[in-house]
Design a protein around this motif. Structure first.
Motif, short mmCIF file in Angstrom:
data_model
loop_
_atom_site.label_atom_id
_atom_site.label_comp_id
_atom_site.label_asym_id
_atom_site.label_seq_id
_atom_site.Cartn_x
_atom_site.Cartn_y
_atom_site.Cartn_z
N LEU A 7 0.90 -1.36 0.04
CA LEU A 7 -0.77 -0.18 -0.11
C LEU A 7 0.76 0.87 0.13
N ARG A 8 0.50 2.33 -0.72
CA ARG A 8 0.92 3.17 -0.94
C ARG A 8 0.23 4.08 0.45
N GLU A 9 -0.58 4.49 0.65
CA GLU A 9 -1.67 4.93 1.38
C GLU A 9 -2.48 4.10 2.22
N GLY A 10 -2.43 4.00 3.90
CA GLY A 10 -3.82 3.66 4.05
C GLY A 10 -3.91 2.58 5.33
N TYR A 11 -4.19 1.76 5.65
CA TYR A 11 -4.40 0.51 6.89
C TYR A 11 -4.13 -0.94 6.20
N LEU A 30 -16.68 0.53 3.86
CA LEU A 30 -15.64 0.46 2.51
C LEU A 30 -16.33 0.14 0.72
N ASP A 31 -17.51 -0.73 1.21
CA ASP A 31 -18.48 -0.43 -0.68
C ASP A 31 -18.75 0.54 -0.51
N GLN A 32 -18.19 1.81 0.17
CA GLN A 32 -19.06 2.96 -0.81
C GLN A 32 -18.32 4.29 -0.76
N LEU A 33 -16.34 3.68 -0.09
CA LEU A 33 -15.48 4.37 -1.03
C LEU A 33 -15.09 4.20 -2.40
N ASP A 34 -14.61 4.96 -2.86
CA ASP A 34 -13.51 4.78 -4.28
C ASP A 34 -12.49 4.25 -3.91
N CYS A 35 -12.00 3.37 -3.43
CA CYS A 35 -10.94 2.96 -2.76
C CYS A 35 -10.45 1.45 -2.82
N THR A 36 -8.79 1.28 -3.77
CA THR A 36 -8.78 -0.75 -3.32
C THR A 36 -8.88 -1.46 -1.84
N VAL A 37 -9.60 -2.16 -1.64
CA VAL A 37 -9.85 -2.84 -0.77
C VAL A 37 -9.69 -4.97 -0.91
N ALA A 38 -8.57 -5.14 0.15
CA ALA A 38 -8.11 -6.51 -1.05
C ALA A 38 -8.47 -7.22 1.01
N ILE A 39 -9.34 -8.31 1.29
CA ILE A 39 -9.32 -8.90 1.77
C ILE A 39 -8.78 -10.18 1.95
N ILE A 40 -8.87 -10.81 3.13
CA ILE A 40 -7.31 -12.11 2.95
C ILE A 40 -8.21 -12.95 3.80
N LYS A 41 -8.65 -13.97 3.70
CA LYS A 41 -10.25 -15.20 4.34
C LYS A 41 -9.07 -16.44 5.01
N VAL A 56 -6.56 -1.78 2.90
CA VAL A 56 -7.43 -0.93 2.46
C VAL A 56 -6.73 0.26 2.14
N GLU A 57 -6.50 0.43 0.72
CA GLU A 57 -5.42 1.77 0.03
C GLU A 57 -6.41 3.51 0.05
N CYS A 58 -6.25 3.81 1.43
CA CYS A 58 -6.88 5.14 1.31
C CYS A 58 -6.44 6.26 1.50
N PRO A 59 -6.54 8.25 1.74
CA PRO A 59 -5.99 8.66 2.56
C PRO A 59 -6.62 8.08 3.71
N ILE A 60 -5.69 9.03 4.80
CA ILE A 60 -5.88 8.34 5.76
C ILE A 60 -7.30 8.46 6.45
N GLU A 61 -7.79 10.11 6.24
CA GLU A 61 -8.72 11.08 6.96
C GLU A 61 -9.83 10.41 6.44
N ASP A 62 -9.84 9.30 5.60
CA ASP A 62 -10.73 9.05 4.98
C ASP A 62 -11.98 7.57 5.67
N VAL A 77 -4.57 -2.34 14.02
CA VAL A 77 -4.59 -1.51 12.52
C VAL A 77 -3.43 -0.69 12.44
N ASN A 78 -2.46 -0.87 11.31
CA ASN A 78 -1.26 -0.73 10.73
C ASN A 78 -1.55 0.69 9.72
N ILE A 79 -1.21 2.17 10.02
CA ILE A 79 -1.15 2.98 9.47
C ILE A 79 0.01 3.58 8.67
N ILE A 80 -0.87 3.51 7.14
CA ILE A 80 0.44 2.63 6.28
C ILE A 80 1.08 4.12 4.86
N LYS A 81 2.11 4.60 5.37
CA LYS A 81 2.74 5.65 4.93
C LYS A 81 3.93 5.70 3.57
N ASP A 82 4.13 5.86 2.62
CA ASP A 82 5.02 6.00 1.77
C ASP A 82 5.43 4.43 1.46
#
Length: 145
Positions: A7-11, A30-41, A56-62, A77-82
């Motif tokens: 992820l570039r930015e997200g959770y 998450l279905d209402q956001l325009d972002c990339t979501v990967a679910i690993i079950k 979840v790849e989206c701006p952190i504030e979303d 919850v791991n917060i990802i930037k860069d």
């Protein structure tokens, strides 16, 4: 080996109880956001046996992650930037949840007034008891038990 891109930015939501990822997906809307979501079950976990993971790849504030504390405050919850983990967030039971629990009291104002938010306030943190703000109806325990 399963490979899901960085992820570039997200959770990254880790240590989700196996089978609960879709519940969290819907509760976080998450279905209402325009972002990339990967679910690993059902990923293998030394700690849990099996677990689910959501990336979840989206701006952190979303995202409003307070709801996760209600669902299961053991989720990591791991917060990802860069493409790097910049923070690990510790979850707590939220003091208030809005439109997550539905009041079961048929005489509650929320049953009569259609547009009214369902607001529950933490009444007993030790026993995880929430009460309806309007009628004091109890809701015991978080949703992942």
């Amino acid at each position: 080996m399963l490979n899901v891109g960085a992820l570039r930015e997200g959770y990254v939501l880790d240590h989700i109880k196996a089978g609960k990822a879709m519940t969290i997906y819907h509760d976080l809307k998450l279905d209402q956001l325009d972002c990339t979501v990967a679910i690993i079950k059902n990923a293998k976990s030394n700690k849990m046996g099996k677990k689910d993971i959501i990336k979840v790849e989206c701006p952190i504030e979303d995202l409003d992650l307070d709801i996760l504390g209600f669902i299961d405050h053991n989720i990591t919850v791991n917060i990802i930037k860069d493409e790097q983990i910049v923070e690990k967030k510790e979850l707590r039971l939220p003091k208030q949840v809005v439109n997550v629990i539905k009041c079961k009291n048929p005489r509650c104002i929320t049953s009569i007034e259609q547009g009214l938010d369902q607001i529950f306030v933490l009444a007993d943190e030790e026993n995880e008891v929430y009460r309806c703000k309007y009628c004091e109806e109890k809701y015991r325990g978080h949703r992942n038990k």
